[in-house]
Design a protein around this motif. Structure first.
Motif, PDB file in Angstrom:
ATOM      1  N   GLU A  80       0.825  -1.206   0.000  1.00  0.00           N
ATOM      2  CA  GLU A  80       0.000   0.000   0.000  1.00  0.00           C
ATOM      3  C   GLU A  80       0.855   1.251   0.000  1.00  0.00           C
ATOM      4  N   VAL A  81       1.931   1.217   0.787  1.00  0.00           N
ATOM      5  CA  VAL A  81       2.822   2.375   0.814  1.00  0.00           C
ATOM      6  C   VAL A  81       3.503   2.553  -0.533  1.00  0.00           C
ATOM      7  N   MET A  82       3.958   1.459  -1.152  1.00  0.00           N
ATOM      8  CA  MET A  82       4.613   1.531  -2.447  1.00  0.00           C
ATOM      9  C   MET A  82       3.662   2.016  -3.534  1.00  0.00           C
ATOM     10  N   ASP A  83       2.381   1.615  -3.448  1.00  0.00           N
ATOM     11  CA  ASP A  83       1.411   2.084  -4.422  1.00  0.00           C
ATOM     12  C   ASP A  83       1.271   3.594  -4.376  1.00  0.00           C
ATOM     13  N   VAL A  84       1.289   4.115  -3.171  1.00  0.00           N
ATOM     14  CA  VAL A  84       1.213   5.565  -3.019  1.00  0.00           C
ATOM     15  C   VAL A  84       2.437   6.224  -3.653  1.00  0.00           C
ATOM     16  N   CYS A  85       3.614   5.613  -3.445  1.00  0.00           N
ATOM     17  CA  CYS A  85       4.852   6.175  -3.991  1.00  0.00           C
ATOM     18  C   CYS A  85       4.870   6.084  -5.512  1.00  0.00           C
ATOM     19  N   LEU A  86       4.335   4.988  -6.075  1.00  0.00           N
ATOM     20  CA  LEU A  86       4.343   4.821  -7.527  1.00  0.00           C
ATOM     21  C   LEU A  86       3.360   5.774  -8.192  1.00  0.00           C
ATOM     22  N   VAL A  87       2.216   5.987  -7.557  1.00  0.00           N
ATOM     23  CA  VAL A  87       1.240   6.925  -8.107  1.00  0.00           C
ATOM     24  C   VAL A  87       1.776   8.344  -8.045  1.00  0.00           C
ATOM     25  N   GLU A  88       2.436   8.669  -6.973  1.00  0.00           N
ATOM     26  CA  GLU A  88       3.036   9.990  -6.810  1.00  0.00           C
ATOM     27  C   GLU A  88       4.532   9.812  -6.646  1.00  0.00           C
ATOM     28  N   PRO A  89       5.271   9.742  -7.775  1.00  0.00           N
ATOM     29  CA  PRO A  89       6.714   9.481  -7.672  1.00  0.00           C
ATOM     30  C   PRO A  89       7.462  10.577  -6.945  1.00  0.00           C
ATOM     31  N   ARG A 116      14.379 -11.134  -7.672  1.00  0.00           N
ATOM     32  CA  ARG A 116      14.474 -11.458  -6.233  1.00  0.00           C
ATOM     33  C   ARG A 116      14.344 -10.202  -5.378  1.00  0.00           C
ATOM     34  N   LYS A 117      14.943  -9.129  -5.850  1.00  0.00           N
ATOM     35  CA  LYS A 117      14.877  -7.894  -5.077  1.00  0.00           C
ATOM     36  C   LYS A 117      13.453  -7.363  -5.006  1.00  0.00           C
ATOM     37  N   LEU A 118      12.770  -7.409  -6.168  1.00  0.00           N
ATOM     38  CA  LEU A 118      11.375  -6.986  -6.168  1.00  0.00           C
ATOM     39  C   LEU A 118      10.501  -7.909  -5.331  1.00  0.00           C
ATOM     40  N   GLY A 119      10.835  -9.195  -5.321  1.00  0.00           N
ATOM     41  CA  GLY A 119      10.055 -10.161  -4.538  1.00  0.00           C
ATOM     42  C   GLY A 119      10.067  -9.873  -3.060  1.00  0.00           C
ATOM     43  N   LYS A 120      11.120  -9.216  -2.584  1.00  0.00           N
ATOM     44  CA  LYS A 120      11.159  -8.881  -1.158  1.00  0.00           C
ATOM     45  C   LYS A 120      10.112  -7.842  -0.810  1.00  0.00           C
ATOM     46  N   LEU A 121       9.835  -6.958  -1.768  1.00  0.00           N
ATOM     47  CA  LEU A 121       8.831  -5.927  -1.512  1.00  0.00           C
ATOM     48  C   LEU A 121       7.437  -6.376  -1.900  1.00  0.00           C
ATOM     49  N   TYR A 122       7.339  -7.148  -3.027  1.00  0.00           N
ATOM     50  CA  TYR A 122       6.056  -7.624  -3.519  1.00  0.00           C
ATOM     51  C   TYR A 122       6.043  -9.134  -3.533  1.00  0.00           C
ATOM     52  N   PRO A 123       5.327  -9.777  -2.613  1.00  0.00           N
ATOM     53  CA  PRO A 123       5.312 -11.250  -2.593  1.00  0.00           C
ATOM     54  C   PRO A 123       4.773 -11.836  -3.881  1.00  0.00           C
ATOM     55  N   SER A 124       3.881 -11.113  -4.541  1.00  0.00           N
ATOM     56  CA  SER A 124       3.281 -11.649  -5.768  1.00  0.00           C
ATOM     57  C   SER A 124       4.079 -11.322  -7.013  1.00  0.00           C
ATOM     58  N   PHE A 125       5.240 -10.674  -6.780  1.00  0.00           N
ATOM     59  CA  PHE A 125       6.011 -10.243  -7.951  1.00  0.00           C
ATOM     60  C   PHE A 125       6.535 -11.422  -8.754  1.00  0.00           C
ATOM     61  N   GLY A 126       6.802 -12.548  -8.079  1.00  0.00           N
ATOM     62  CA  GLY A 126       7.344 -13.716  -8.775  1.00  0.00           C
ATOM     63  C   GLY A 126       6.430 -14.220  -9.860  1.00  0.00           C
ATOM     64  N   ALA A 127       5.114 -13.998  -9.700  1.00  0.00           N
ATOM     65  CA  ALA A 127       4.170 -14.465 -10.715  1.00  0.00           C
ATOM     66  C   ALA A 127       4.172 -13.557 -11.935  1.00  0.00           C
ATOM     67  N   ASP A 128       4.615 -12.293 -11.664  1.00  0.00           N
ATOM     68  CA  ASP A 128       4.582 -11.334 -12.762  1.00  0.00           C
ATOM     69  C   ASP A 128       5.971 -10.899 -13.184  1.00  0.00           C
ATOM     70  N   GLU A 129       6.995 -11.646 -12.787  1.00  0.00           N
ATOM     71  CA  GLU A 129       8.351 -11.201 -13.048  1.00  0.00           C
ATOM     72  C   GLU A 129       8.639 -11.231 -14.556  1.00  0.00           C
ATOM     73  N   VAL A 130       9.570 -10.401 -14.954  1.00  0.00           N
ATOM     74  CA  VAL A 130       9.890 -10.257 -16.374  1.00  0.00           C
ATOM     75  C   VAL A 130      10.646 -11.483 -16.849  1.00  0.00           C
ATOM     76  N   THR A 131      10.205 -12.092 -17.921  1.00  0.00           N
ATOM     77  CA  THR A 131      10.885 -13.254 -18.501  1.00  0.00           C
ATOM     78  C   THR A 131      11.079 -13.011 -19.980  1.00  0.00           C
ATOM     79  N   MET A 132      12.191 -13.518 -20.471  1.00  0.00           N
ATOM     80  CA  MET A 132      12.493 -13.355 -21.894  1.00  0.00           C
ATOM     81  C   MET A 132      11.647 -14.319 -22.713  1.00  0.00           C
ATOM     82  N   PRO A 133      11.182 -13.886 -23.888  1.00  0.00           N
ATOM     83  CA  PRO A 133      10.391 -14.799 -24.739  1.00  0.00           C
ATOM     84  C   PRO A 133      11.264 -15.881 -25.321  1.00  0.00           C
ATOM     85  N   THR A 134      10.781 -17.101 -25.400  1.00  0.00           N
ATOM     86  CA  THR A 134      11.511 -18.244 -25.950  1.00  0.00           C
ATOM     87  C   THR A 134      10.651 -18.919 -26.987  1.00  0.00           C
ATOM     88  N   GLN A 135      11.328 -19.543 -27.951  1.00  0.00           N
ATOM     89  CA  GLN A 135      10.588 -20.243 -28.988  1.00  0.00           C
ATOM     90  C   GLN A 135      10.274 -21.657 -28.530  1.00  0.00           C
TER      91      GLN A 135
END
Length: 606
Positions: free
Chosen positions: A479-488, A571-590
């Motif tokens: 919740e605190v991070m959302d406030v910071c992201l909305v108002e950088p 991993r660093k983002l996962g410490k702040l956002y537990p759900s970040f692992g589900a949305d983490e950036v992955t490279m496209p593969t064929q």
């Protein structure tokens, strides 16, 4: 045997204060006879037995002034009666000795200390003017009316002396007259504003009275207009003197003499019945002491209930020591009387609920103020933390006390968490179910950041509770991070801004830290995008140089050079956002399907 004839030359006395007129009325014959008997040292012809004391006296001086003795002598069939018994004379041997001295015209002093004794013995011996002019009854009455019953001090002294002169002191109205004098003077001084300057000494004087006489004095004062709330200090003085020797500070009841215990029980119950009805007329600490004494002495249930209700109305003024009432049971129960305190708290909540719904106009039933709720909530949490270390406190008792504390009065759950932690530390043998039940009284969402940090590493807590604590902490961070992201670039916050309520402390330091971490993450994401663009360019060039537009990387190299960097950022983002692992950036593969030619193309004519 006491010979009064020999006392004239060995004991100095002050002459009885009698007017000249009354002295002239005395019989010249009686006066000369008494003087002749004493001067000639004539042997006694009568022995008077008073209890265990015997007096060798002369018959003539006694029968000339004492109607009682005259009747005993005249009723006797023995003409030469030489001994009589007076076993139940008020005041005993001391009182009879003074009466005998009066008969012999031996000088002694009348004072407020012996006037009650003289008046009662004179009445008992029938020393009235019917038998001798200026006799002892008339003399003592004159002294009472003109001297003794003119001040509080002397009236209290007479009343105190009358306690041992019953019932004759009641029969001759000596008790009532003393009480009337005391109440009249006290109320008159109070009416003219003199009560404050005289209160200390006369209130202290009243403490010497027996409880029934003390009660009668206060009731007489109230009937004359004395304000009831002003009785508080007087009752406190009396209770301190009469109950001060009770050992009510430790666990267990010490042995006490049955008669003494009964007397103190009567004293306490009477004091409670006299307590002012106005709220705050007495301190909570004094009420707590009375309640401890009532439990210790096992007074009537109504007496204890009265004290509990009085404490409930003033619970907002109490401190922790007022609630730490020892348990006087000898059966090895808890150190403190938990049930009594729980009833006090429940009474408080009942008054609060009824007061908010209906309101009170009656001074006897004033509900607690709204501001008291927060104070009482903190007080009860402190109490729960204090009793939590008691090894004899059961899980059900702990939970029952915790559930009485209203949740709306708990700004944070830190004190509740402290109590739970202390209880679990003192009761290490609890099962997982019991530990979970103990923790169920706590709202993990209302723990402060420091308390959550401690709870997250507390091995005594059940796993489910630790998971809840971690979840709520991460939710708060999101919740605190959302406030910071909305108002950088939010404007600088004042040093005492409260985000949620006026009761929650500012978290500007935490916001600043999160903003810095957010900027770092943005920078690393920008670098990651640049890396990805470079890799894509390399892939495009390789595709152009091959027939199929694809290239196979060497087996000894990773497929994507930036993979390890991406994982670090994830991993660093996962410490702040537990759900970040589900949305983490992955490279496209064929996929394998993409490498295989299409079935339609394979079968096409071209």
């Amino acid at each position: 045997m006491v010979d009064l004839g020999s006392e004239q030359t060995t004991q100095p006395f002050t002459h009885v204060n009698m007017s000249t007129k009354r002295k002239e009325l005395l019989s010249n014959v009686m006066e000369r006879t008494s003087q002749w008997i004493l001067s000639q040292d004539i042997p006694s012809d009568m022995t008077v037995h008073v209890g265990r004391t015997s007096f060798a006296l002369h018959k003539f001086p006694l029968v000339s002034k004492c109607g009682c003795i005259r009747k005993l002598v005249s009723k006797s069939s023995d003409v030469k009666l030489s001994a009589i018994e007076i076993p139940d004379i008020p005041g005993g041997a001391e009182a009879f000795e003074l009466a005998a001295k009066f008969c012999y015209e031996i000088n002694f002093e009348i004072s407020s200390g012996n006037i009650a004794l003289l008046r009662c013995v004179a009445e008992y011996l029938e020393m009235t003017d019917e038998y001798a002019v200026g006799n002892l009854v008339g003399l003592t009455e004159a002294y009472l009316n003109k001297v003794a019953l003119k001040s509080i001090a002397s009236s209290v002294s007479i009343l105190h002396s009358s306690e041992k002169l019953l019932p004759i002191a009641e029969d001759i109205k000596l008790v009532n007259r003393s009480i009337d004098t005391i109440s009249y003077i006290v109320c008159k001084d109070s009416q003219y504003g003199l009560n404050s300057s005289t209160f200390d000494w006369w209130a202290e004087d009243l403490t010497v009275l027996r409880i029934d006489f003390f009660q009668r004095v206060l009731i007489a004062m109230l009937s004359r207009g004395f304000k009831q709330h002003e009785l508080g200090p007087i009752l406190m003085l009396y209770a301190q003197k009469s109950l001060g020797d009770l050992d009510i500070s430790g666990k267990g009841r010490k042995s006490i003499e049955a008669r003494k215990e009964h007397e103190k029980r009567v004293v306490l119950e009477t004091i409670v019945s006299l307590l002012p009805k106005e709220k705050s007329a007495l301190s909570v600490s004094f009420l707590s002491l009375l309640l401890r004494a009532a439990i210790y002495l096992e007074t009537t249930v109504s007496c204890r209930v009265d004290l509990e209700k009085r404490m409930s109305l003033q619970l907002g003024q109490a401190v922790l020591d007022d609630l730490l009432i020892p348990s006087y049971s000898l059966t090895g129960d808890t150190l403190f009387d938990v049930e009594t305190v729980k009833r006090i708290m429940m009474n408080f909540l009942e008054y609060e609920m009824v007061g908010n719904r209906l309101g009170f106009n009656d001074e006897e039933n004033v509900s607690p103020s709204a501001s008291d709720m927060g104070k009482v909530g903190k007080l009860m949490q402190d109490y729960l933390a204090e009793i939590a270390s008691d090894s004899n406190l059961s899980v059900s008792e702990f939970i029952s006390v915790a559930k009485v504390i209203p949740e709306q009065s708990r700004i944070t759950e830190d004190m509740m968490y402290k109590a739970i932690d202390m209880y679990l530390k003192a009761h290490r043998a609890l099962s997982d179910v019991e530990r979970k039940n103990v923790c169920s009284v706590m709202n993990c969402q209302k723990l402060t950041r420091e308390a959550r940090a401690h709870a997250a590493q507390n091995e005594r807590l059940p796993v489910q509770i630790v998971v809840q604590v971690i979840y709520y902490e991460q939710q708060r961070l999101r919740e605190v991070m959302d406030v910071c992201l909305v108002e950088p670039d939010p404007p600088s916050l004042p040093s005492k801004v409260n985000w949620f309520s006026t009761d929650i402390l500012p978290v500007t330091d935490e916001v600043s830290s999160l903003k810095r971490e957010n900027q770092d993450l943005k920078f690393e994401l920008m670098k990651l995008k640049m890396k990805l663009k470079e890799i894509q360019k390399c892939d495009d060039k390789s595709a152009a140089s091959t027939p199929f537009g694809t290239t196979t990387p060497p087996l000894d190299k990773p497929r994507f050079p930036g993979k390890s960097f991406i994982s670090a950022v994830s991993r660093k983002l996962g410490k702040l956002y537990p759900s970040f692992g589900a949305d983490e950036v992955t490279m496209p593969t064929q996929s394998k399907e993409e490498n295989k030619p299409s079935r339609n193309r394979r079968n096409s004519i071209s």
